[in-house]
Write an enzyme that holds these catalytic residues in place. Structure first.
Site, PDB file in Angstrom:
ATOM      1  N   SER A 119     -15.475  40.413  -1.427  1.00 42.74           N
ATOM      2  CA  SER A 119     -15.943  41.466  -0.858  1.00 42.74           C
ATOM      3  C   SER A 119     -14.996  42.987  -0.852  1.00 42.74           C
ATOM      4  O   SER A 119     -15.455  43.882  -0.795  1.00 42.74           O
ATOM      5  CB  SER A 119     -16.088  41.434   0.537  1.00 42.74           C
ATOM      6  N   HIS A 140     -19.896  40.789  -6.934  1.00 44.07           N
ATOM      7  CA  HIS A 140     -20.474  40.917  -5.663  1.00 44.07           C
ATOM      8  C   HIS A 140     -21.686  40.895  -5.161  1.00 44.07           C
ATOM      9  O   HIS A 140     -22.415  41.694  -5.205  1.00 44.07           O
ATOM     10  CB  HIS A 140     -19.623  42.147  -5.009  1.00 44.07           C
ATOM     11  N   GLU A 152     -22.922  44.283  -6.865  1.00 45.38           N
ATOM     12  CA  GLU A 152     -21.897  45.063  -7.257  1.00 45.38           C
ATOM     13  C   GLU A 152     -20.955  44.680  -8.484  1.00 45.38           C
ATOM     14  O   GLU A 152     -20.502  43.467  -8.302  1.00 45.38           O
ATOM     15  CB  GLU A 152     -20.947  45.634  -6.208  1.00 45.38           C
ATOM     16  N   ASN A 190     -18.575  47.759   0.837  1.00 42.38           N
ATOM     17  CA  ASN A 190     -17.736  47.329   2.258  1.00 42.38           C
ATOM     18  C   ASN A 190     -16.785  48.589   2.605  1.00 42.38           C
ATOM     19  O   ASN A 190     -16.483  48.765   3.725  1.00 42.38           O
ATOM     20  CB  ASN A 190     -17.016  46.199   2.041  1.00 42.38           C
TER      21      ASN A 190
HETATM   22  P1  NAI Z   1     -17.451  30.488   4.026  1.00 39.89           P
HETATM   23  O1  NAI Z   1     -16.246  30.409   4.846  1.00 39.89           O
HETATM   24  O2  NAI Z   1     -18.992  30.236   4.428  1.00 39.89           O
HETATM   25  O3  NAI Z   1     -17.325  29.650   2.623  1.00 39.89           O
HETATM   26  C1  NAI Z   1     -16.000  29.497   1.767  1.00 39.89           C
HETATM   27  C2  NAI Z   1     -16.214  27.978   1.398  1.00 39.89           C
HETATM   28  O4  NAI Z   1     -15.031  28.069   0.198  1.00 39.89           O
HETATM   29  C3  NAI Z   1     -15.991  26.760   2.373  1.00 39.89           C
HETATM   30  O5  NAI Z   1     -17.002  25.869   2.035  1.00 39.89           O
HETATM   31  C4  NAI Z   1     -14.667  26.355   1.760  1.00 39.89           C
HETATM   32  O6  NAI Z   1     -14.586  24.983   2.087  1.00 39.89           O
HETATM   33  C5  NAI Z   1     -14.483  26.628   0.395  1.00 39.89           C
HETATM   34  N1  NAI Z   1     -13.159  26.669  -0.170  1.00 39.89           N
HETATM   35  C6  NAI Z   1     -11.890  27.346   0.236  1.00 39.89           C
HETATM   36  N2  NAI Z   1     -10.873  26.871  -0.557  1.00 39.89           N
HETATM   37  C7  NAI Z   1     -11.554  26.483  -1.603  1.00 39.89           C
HETATM   38  C8  NAI Z   1     -10.817  26.219  -2.697  1.00 39.89           C
HETATM   39  N3  NAI Z   1      -9.430  26.300  -3.121  1.00 39.89           N
HETATM   40  N4  NAI Z   1     -11.462  25.369  -3.731  1.00 39.89           N
HETATM   41  C9  NAI Z   1     -12.902  25.089  -3.544  1.00 39.89           C
HETATM   42  N5  NAI Z   1     -13.609  25.594  -2.255  1.00 39.89           N
HETATM   43  C10 NAI Z   1     -12.913  26.490  -1.250  1.00 39.89           C
HETATM   44  O7  NAI Z   1     -17.270  32.047   3.224  1.00 39.89           O
HETATM   45  P2  NAI Z   1     -18.525  33.056   2.726  1.00 39.89           P
HETATM   46  O8  NAI Z   1     -19.022  33.999   3.729  1.00 39.89           O
HETATM   47  O9  NAI Z   1     -19.256  32.204   1.848  1.00 39.89           O
HETATM   48  O10 NAI Z   1     -17.495  33.950   1.899  1.00 39.89           O
HETATM   49  C11 NAI Z   1     -16.967  33.447   0.322  1.00 39.89           C
HETATM   50  C12 NAI Z   1     -16.698  34.763  -0.455  1.00 39.89           C
HETATM   51  O11 NAI Z   1     -17.476  35.680  -0.303  1.00 39.89           O
HETATM   52  C13 NAI Z   1     -15.402  35.648   0.269  1.00 39.89           C
HETATM   53  O12 NAI Z   1     -14.735  36.041  -0.837  1.00 39.89           O
HETATM   54  C14 NAI Z   1     -16.057  36.611   0.937  1.00 39.89           C
HETATM   55  O13 NAI Z   1     -15.415  37.971   1.115  1.00 39.89           O
HETATM   56  C15 NAI Z   1     -17.395  36.962  -0.104  1.00 39.89           C
HETATM   57  N6  NAI Z   1     -18.525  37.620   0.509  1.00 39.89           N
HETATM   58  C16 NAI Z   1     -19.174  37.243   1.658  1.00 39.89           C
HETATM   59  C17 NAI Z   1     -20.312  37.676   2.102  1.00 39.89           C
HETATM   60  C18 NAI Z   1     -20.765  37.301   3.478  1.00 39.89           C
HETATM   61  O14 NAI Z   1     -21.466  38.233   4.146  1.00 39.89           O
HETATM   62  N7  NAI Z   1     -20.324  36.288   4.185  1.00 39.89           N
HETATM   63  C19 NAI Z   1     -20.976  38.965   1.437  1.00 39.89           C
HETATM   64  C20 NAI Z   1     -20.507  38.851   0.089  1.00 39.89           C
HETATM   65  C21 NAI Z   1     -19.369  38.503  -0.313  1.00 39.89           C
END
Ligand code: NAI
Length: 283
Positions: A119, A140, A152, A190
């Site tokens: 993000s 993104h 993005e 963001n």
């Molecule tokens: P989340 O916490 O829901 O999911 C992250 C997942 O990654 C978890 O299931 C975790 O077990 C896994 N994980 C962590 N380290 C790992 C590794 N080394 N290898 C494999 N799996 C691993 O997080 P979310 O919200 O899905 O965010 C993920 C990314 O997307 C972040 O970079 C965030 O900034 C970005 N993002 C999030 C948005 C949102 O609205 N939540 C919107 C756009 C981008």
């Protein structure tokens, strides 16, 4: 370059959504998570959303079956070995992301593009963890991925035109609208959104109004479809805090300082909808 097989790393709310959209658009997809439980939860969520889409007659039962047949799960990064594109969607933390990218660089085929759904973190720095910085790019997606039309596309300093063009084409194939942005903290979405969310949290912190009333003001007064605190809960308060920290550090401007209440909620484990509690409670 033709992209046929995609690995999505991280089966959380973003990764599962990205995997679903790619599989629905005809790509073969491997959904990866290091945590088996999170992986199964992500796979189940995809199936649930597809079942709901069938019930609402947005897709047919055959579409659902075909999508699920294109989707496999994995807990090993080495399963990237036959993928043309890897989209990383793990936690918003530079150390974690660079570790994933440097390992991935050893497993993914030479021609593969490595994309990050970050993000706010610098793509140039993520790319520097690999030996193929010209093939690293930001992709993104917005939350919830199956619904939101924007992607993005962030060019790192060394991202090649070939990589950019392949990702732009692929984004169109996902029926999303690509917008090209430069590698600056928070990109566009963001940089504009998060200070507003942070300010809404300050208004709670200072007791100006209740979360419900702040959201009502922004919905009815400024025509936002969702109030900033509800949106923060949906995004995840940990992710919101990371992004504010990136803006604060990246621009060195105190106007981006994260609200202490945001820090406190994250420390308490109140991360929003995904943990059942943030500014609101979820059952
Ligand atoms: P989340 O916490 O829901 O999911 C992250 C997942 O990654 C978890 O299931 C975790 O077990 C896994 N994980 C962590 N380290 C790992 C590794 N080394 N290898 C494999 N799996 C691993 O997080 P979310 O919200 O899905 O965010 C993920 C990314 O997307 C972040 O970079 C965030 O900034 C970005 N993002 C999030 C948005 C949102 O609205 N939540 C919107 C756009 C981008």
């Amino acid at each position: 370059m033709a992209i046929k097989k995609v690995m999505v790393i991280g089966a959380g709310q973003m990764g599962a959504g990205i995997a679903q959209v790619c599989a629905q658009s005809g790509f073969n997809v491997v959904l990866n998570d290091m945590n088996e439980e999170a992986l199964q939860k992500g796979m189940k969520n995809i199936e649930k959303l597809l079942t709901r889409a069938v019930e609402k007659e947005r897709i047919t039962n055959t579409d659902k079956t075909d999508t699920l047949n294109r989707l496999t799960s994995s807990t090993q990064l080495k399963d990237a070995r036959d993928c043309d594109l890897v989209i990383e969607a793990v936690v918003e933390n530079m150390d974690v992301k660079t570790k994933v990218f440097s390992e991935l660089d050893g497993f993914a085929p030479k021609h593969a593009i490595l994309a990050s759904n970050t993000s706010s973190l610098p793509i140039t720095e993520i790319a520097a963890a690999t030996n193929r910085p010209d093939q690293v790019i930001g992709m993104h997606f917005m939350n919830p991925v199956p619904v939101m039309k924007l992607v993005e596309i962030i060019r790192g300093l060394q991202t090649s035109d070939e990589t950019f063009n392949a990702i732009q084409t692929m984004t169109n194939e996902l029926s999303k609208t690509p917008v090209e942005v430069k590698d600056f903290p928070g990109f566009v979405s963001n940089r504009v959104l998060m200070p507003m969310i942070n300010e809404a949290i300050y208004t709670v912190y200072e007791g100006v109004a209740s979360p419900e009333d702040i959201d009502t003001v922004m919905k009815l007064g400024t025509n936002h479809p969702m109030g900033p605190l509800t949106l923060a809960d949906f995004i995840g308060l940990d992710t919101c805090l990371y992004i504010m920290e990136v803006l604060h550090e990246g621009f060195g401007d105190s106007k981006y300082r994260p609200c202490p209440l945001l820090r406190q909620y994250v420390k308490a484990g109140w991360l929003g909808k995904k943990t059942g509690r943030g500014f609101y409670q979820y059952s």
